[in-house]
Every structure is written in C-alpha cells, then in structure tokens.
Design an enzyme around this catalytic site. Structure first.
Site, PDB file in Angstrom:
ATOM      1  N   ASP A  83       0.743  -1.277   0.160  1.00 39.25           N
ATOM      2  CA  ASP A  83       0.044   0.097   0.140  1.00 39.25           C
ATOM      3  C   ASP A  83       0.885   1.212  -0.263  1.00 39.25           C
ATOM      4  OD1 ASP A  83      -0.213   1.466   3.110  1.00 39.25           O
ATOM      5  OD2 ASP A  83       0.364  -1.030   3.086  1.00 39.25           O
ATOM      6  N   SER A  84       0.516   2.302  -0.729  1.00 41.67           N
ATOM      7  CA  SER A  84       1.081   3.674  -0.754  1.00 41.67           C
ATOM      8  C   SER A  84       2.421   3.508  -1.121  1.00 41.67           C
ATOM      9  CB  SER A  84       0.836   4.170   0.571  1.00 41.67           C
ATOM     10  OG  SER A  84       1.263   5.647   0.502  1.00 41.67           O
ATOM     11  N   ALA A  85       3.321   3.858  -0.179  1.00 39.60           N
ATOM     12  CA  ALA A  85       5.021   3.604  -0.550  1.00 39.60           C
ATOM     13  C   ALA A  85       5.081   1.979  -0.691  1.00 39.60           C
ATOM     14  CB  ALA A  85       5.596   4.075   0.549  1.00 39.60           C
TER      15      ALA A  85
END
Length: 321
Positions: free
Chosen positions: A161-163
C-alpha cells in the site's frame, strides 16, 4: 482469465456514514497537521523515531490471528486451512519513513484470510537513513528468501500500500529486468507511483487525507540525486511487458488517483491484465480501516475474487459491485 481480470470497477455501494464522518475528521486534523509538520527533514526523523516507539506497544489481534516475528519482518497467519506451500509478500506503506509490519496488521491478517496463505510482512529499510535503492534491495532479498525456503514463484503473491505499492511495482520491474521468475500476481492499494516533478492537480483539494504539496516535497527528498523518471524510482514510467496480473485499488478523490490510473493504462498497453478499482470518496489506503468502515471490509471480497480468478482461470467471477 483476461476477461475476468482486465476490467475497471467503480463500486456503487451506499456511501457509509462512518466514511463520511472519517473523511471530515481527516480533513480537519491529519491533513492540516501533515501540511504544517512535513516541511523540514527533522519532522521525518521525528516521525521515524515515533514509529520505533509504536513498534514496542503491544497490539491485540483477533484470536484466529498468529504473528511470528522474523529477523526481517513477521509472518502473519489468519483463518483456517492455509496452504503453507504458498506465501504472500507484503510491503507496508508510510511514505518510506514511517509504518511497519505491526502498523499494517489490519491489512495483512485479512489478506492471509482472502489469499488462504501465510503473509510475510517485510520490515524493509526506510528513510531518512536509508535510500529507495536499499528498500528495493530488501524487497528483492525477501523474495529470494521465499524461493530458497521452497516456495515456487507461481505460489507467491505480492501486495503493498502507498509507498509499499511503489515498492511492489518497482520490485516487479526489477525482477523482470533481471530475467528472474515473477510471482503469480500483485495487489497495489493506493500505490505512490510517480515521484517525478509532475504537478498533482487532480483532487488537490478533494483528497481528505494527503496534502499534495507535502507528497511532492517528500518525493523530491527521496529522489535527490536520482533520475525521478527512472521506472524503479517512478514506476508510472515503466514498461510493464511480461509482468503478472495486477489489481490496483484507489479512491476517487485521492491525490494519487491519476498516477494509479496511469499505471493501469501502461500495464494494459503492455498486455498485462489489470483490475482497476476506483472507490467513490474513499480515503488513502482505506483497506487498513476495515475495523471502522464497511467499504473497507467489502474491498477484501473484491481482492478474494481477483485472486480466485488468477488461481482458477475460467471460473465464474463477477467483480461488478
């Protein structure tokens, strides 16, 4: 399999009062706080150290969840009848300076249930001390260790998720470029895919959680001295030829939405089946909020359908909401 996986999904579930309230809270607290604090490298260092303290706080998990520490992360098992021959390698988010396997257990234990396999949550090196290249090397090493442990590449899934979504995509591209065997599929939740200087205009004011200016500031910090359009730095510029099926989940008002769409389009142009899901008005990485939001609980059903279609080509699977 392509017809079951290569599709766009815009779920039309009723917008819950829980999400409406949460978006208001995020817009009034976390977003302005991030805008104020993330303006100096010392803020990143402080957040990183706070994360180290949070790791020491015991967190209660459901009774069916097992957490086994490992020198480079932790094994998470949940549910019953898990196939120990298989594994899911998870990369947590946090902007490459915060977060840990412990903070993302609300995601990893649920992924263990829907993927019906153990999840290895990697505790990769992060900034401000470590570089993107070191994070990527940790991801490649973890995948290599899973294979050395006896897992076949086709029995391994990636997710992040995300980074961690950025790290998922970069790891896939790096493995392909090195002519190494690839996992069966990958799931990216609100991936941070563009660390270049491309301005983020879409949803700049609509995103309830992420201030676009701070995302851009952080990207400049992590890409200092690098080519920001290198696909391993900004996967949105990658050639996705030969990669396994992808599932990309984002919110319609996220500041990262457009780069997530661009990843889906580039992957499809390269012949990769992509399930692209854009959930109306959901905040960044809403899947981590499954204890609070009914929409976040529902998204795991969608992940389960995607994985079932990957594992059982030809089986009936409807992703329409």
């Amino acid at each position: 399999m392509r017809s079951e996986i290569d599709l766009d999904v815009c779920p039309d579930y009723p917008f819950s009062w829980q999400c409406r309230a949460l978006n208001g809270v995020l817009r009034g607290t976390l977003k302005p706080a991030s805008s104020l604090l993330l303006r100096h490298p010392l803020a990143i260092t402080a957040c990183s150290r706070l994360g180290e303290i949070i790791r020491l706080v015991p967190m209660r998990q459901p009774g069916h969840v097992s957490i086994v520490p490992h020198r480079s992360g932790e094994w998470v098992r949940a549910g019953h009848g898990l196939d120990e021959r298989k594994a899911l390698l998870y990369f947590h988010g946090g902007g490459y300076f915060s977060g840990s396997p412990a903070t993302h257990r609300p995601i990893t234990w649920r992924l263990s249930v829907v993927a019906r396999r153990p999840v290895f949550a990697l505790d990769y090196r992060q900034g401000p001390i470590h570089s993107l290249a070191e994070s990527l090397q940790d991801a490649l090493d973890a995948y290599g260790e899973l294979i050395e442990r006896g897992h076949e590449p086709g029995d391994i899934l990636f997710a992040g998720d995300s980074a961690g979504g950025h790290l998922t995509l970069a790891t896939l591209l790096a493995l392909r470029d090195r002519n190494l065997p690839l996992p069966a599929a990958a799931i990216c939740l609100s991936p941070w895919a563009d660390l270049s200087d491309t301005p983020r205009r879409a949803n700049r004011w609509m995103d309830p959680m992420l201030p676009a200016g701070r995302v851009e500031w952080l990207a400049k910090r992590w890409t200092s001295g690098l080519d920001p359009r290198d696909p391993l730095v900004s996967p949105v510029y990658g050639d996705y030829t030969g990669l396994p099926p992808l599932m990309i989940v984002t919110g319609s008002t996220e500041v990262l939405r457009d780069e997530d769409r661009r990843v889906a389009l580039r992957a499809r142009e390269a012949g990769v089946p992509v399930t692209y899901e854009e959930w109306p008005r959901m905040p960044h990485v809403f899947a981590i909020l499954a204890d609070l939001l009914p929409e976040a609980r529902l998204v795991y059903r969608h992940m389960a359908r995607f994985l079932a279609a990957v594992e059982n080509p030809g089986a009936e699977s409807s992703l329409a909401a």
